[in-house]
Design an enzyme around this catalytic site. Structure first.
Site, PDB file in Angstrom:
ATOM      1  N   ASP A   6       0.870  -1.180   0.000  1.00  0.00           N
ATOM      2  CA  ASP A   6       0.000   0.000   0.000  1.00  0.00           C
ATOM      3  C   ASP A   6       0.905   1.227   0.000  1.00  0.00           C
ATOM      4  O   ASP A   6       2.134   1.105  -0.062  1.00  0.00           O
ATOM      5  CB  ASP A   6      -0.953   0.007   1.216  1.00  0.00           C
ATOM      6  CG  ASP A   6      -2.273   0.747   0.931  1.00  0.00           C
ATOM      7  OD1 ASP A   6      -2.205   1.939   0.574  1.00  0.00           O
ATOM      8  OD2 ASP A   6      -3.345   0.147   1.077  1.00  0.00           O
ATOM      9  N   PHE A  28       0.407   2.020  -6.973  1.00  0.00           N
ATOM     10  CA  PHE A  28       0.012   1.050  -8.008  1.00  0.00           C
ATOM     11  C   PHE A  28      -0.244   1.678  -9.377  1.00  0.00           C
ATOM     12  O   PHE A  28      -0.445   0.979 -10.356  1.00  0.00           O
ATOM     13  CB  PHE A  28      -1.116   0.130  -7.564  1.00  0.00           C
ATOM     14  CG  PHE A  28      -2.353   0.764  -6.951  1.00  0.00           C
ATOM     15  CD1 PHE A  28      -2.955   1.876  -7.507  1.00  0.00           C
ATOM     16  CD2 PHE A  28      -2.934   0.186  -5.810  1.00  0.00           C
ATOM     17  CE1 PHE A  28      -4.107   2.419  -6.957  1.00  0.00           C
ATOM     18  CE2 PHE A  28      -4.091   0.726  -5.247  1.00  0.00           C
ATOM     19  CZ  PHE A  28      -4.678   1.848  -5.824  1.00  0.00           C
ATOM     20  N   HIS A  84     -12.853  -0.807  -7.461  1.00  0.00           N
ATOM     21  CA  HIS A  84     -14.131  -0.053  -7.411  1.00  0.00           C
ATOM     22  C   HIS A  84     -13.912   1.438  -7.128  1.00  0.00           C
ATOM     23  O   HIS A  84     -14.815   2.236  -7.325  1.00  0.00           O
ATOM     24  CB  HIS A  84     -15.113  -0.684  -6.400  1.00  0.00           C
ATOM     25  CG  HIS A  84     -14.940  -0.236  -4.980  1.00  0.00           C
ATOM     26  ND1 HIS A  84     -15.968  -0.245  -4.061  1.00  0.00           N
ATOM     27  CD2 HIS A  84     -13.854   0.214  -4.299  1.00  0.00           C
ATOM     28  CE1 HIS A  84     -15.536   0.199  -2.886  1.00  0.00           C
ATOM     29  NE2 HIS A  84     -14.257   0.474  -2.998  1.00  0.00           N
TER      30      HIS A  84
END
Ligand SMILES: C[S@@+](CC[C@H](N)C(=O)[O-])C[C@H]1O[C@@H](n2cnc3c(N)ncnc32)[C@H](O)[C@@H]1O
Length: 341
Positions: free
Chosen positions: A204, A233, A251
């Site tokens: 992360d 990312f 999402h």
């Protein structure tokens, strides 16, 4: 005063919805102040609570009276309150705690965009961006306190759905798993516990991994089986595992942004590996589903969307993956399995 309020006329659902909006914000107050934590030892009067929280006594009493009328807290005839089975879930750190979830949904990040919902409906753009001038995640990067509120809410949600997701798929078969955009690491901790042979990597943003270290969900017995890797990312997904999982990540983004993330995953995933997406299941037309609520929230907050399995199939095909199967879970999530092509 009568003991029973007269029932509402049809269409009750519309009236109830208006009430739920008020109830939500009142619950936010209770969560933010930490009322349920203060009631851990039993009855407390509104006057005592107001003094401790340094808030207006009459206003607090009226808010708690509303919550008690819905079974969240119990009121006696001396303006005192105690916890109920429901408000126990508003306590900090108890199993299944939802306190952080309400703090988040009532926060300056999540709530104001709903006042600007017409902007999103008219333009298709997130009202969060309209309000702050930058996208949702950039807004969080610039506001570390809000970012913590967000991470804690995600942790509450993944604490609730983690066991169901861990049980729904044979993660252990892959030997190693990277949870990309894995937040505080709570989901990875559930998966590693359910699959003892598995090694895990939490990936992360840097500052999110700092919170993850503070929370320590991957400490103790999981320390030898887990590591953390910072990543952006949009630029790069670290190599090194056979299975890659993203829960509630795609999402958050529109199709173009999603394709960049998925493309970077494709570069990291070996040809004999797997990509796993855990996303809200939309279910069919006219069927109530959490995913349909979160879909509208994504429209406002990040510009992302919930997608059907067919929409995921198409998105994955355009980034070098073949959707193999969608595994249902006991929570309202599906685990989508996709193989590199
Ligand atoms: C909706 S949260 C989901 C967190 C976690 N997977 C869960 O379900 O509880 C999205 C995650 O994506 C991460 N994220 C956002 N932008 C990112 C970026 N550019 N690079 C890496 N991670 C990012 C956030 O920090 C956050 O942890």
């Amino acid at each position: 005063m009568t003991q029973q309020a007269p029932s509402n006329p049809v269409p009750a659902i519309l009236l109830r919805t208006r009430e739920l909006f008020i109830l939500h914000q009142t619950l936010y107050v209770a969560a933010k102040l930490g009322v349920a934590d203060r009631l851990e030892q039993g009855w407390r009067s509104a006057a005592e609570l107001a003094q401790e929280f340094k808030v207006n006594e009459d206003a607090l009493y009226r808010a708690l009276r509303l919550l008690a009328s819905q079974g969240i807290f119990e009121e006696d005839n001396a303006r005192s309150f105690r916890n109920t089975e429901i408000s126990n879930f508003l306590r900090t750190g108890v199993p299944g705690s939802m306190r952080s979830l309400f703090i988040y949904w009532g926060s300056d990040f999540a709530y104001p965009p709903f006042g600007q919902i017409m902007h999103s409906i008219e333009t298709g753009e997130p009202s969060r961006t309209f309000l702050s001038g930058v996208d949702g995640f950039e807004h969080l990067r610039r506001n570390p306190e809000l970012a913590r509120v967000f991470d804690n809410a995600m942790t509450n949600m993944s604490q609730l759905s983690g066991p169901a997701i861990a049980a729904a798929y044979d993660f252990g078969a892959w030997g190693s798993l990277m949870d990309v955009g894995g937040g505080n690491g709570i989901l990875l901790s559930h998966i590693l516990r359910a699959h003892p042979g598995l090694r895990g990597v939490l990936a992360d943003q840097d500052q999110v991994l700092d919170h993850a270290r503070e929370h320590g969900y991957l400490n103790g017995d999981l320390r030898t089986r887990s590591t953390m890797e910072a990543c952006n990312f949009f630029e790069h997904v670290p190599p090194g595992c056979r299975a890659y999982l993203m829960k509630n990540v795609i999402h958050d983004w529109d199709d173009e942004q999603s394709r960049t993330i998925l493309g970077n995953c494709r570069k990291a995933i070996p040809n004999d590996g797997v990509l796993l997406l855990a996303e809200w299941d939309l279910f069919g037309e006219n069927v109530p589903a959490n995913g349909k609520f979160i879909d509208v929230a994504m429209l406002l907050l990040t510009g992302g969307r919930e997608r059907s399995v067919d929409e995921y199939r198409e998105l994955l095909a355009s980034t070098g993956f073949r959707l193999n199967k969608a595994f249902p879970t006991a929570a309202q999530f599906a685990v989508i399995e996709a193989f590199p092509v």
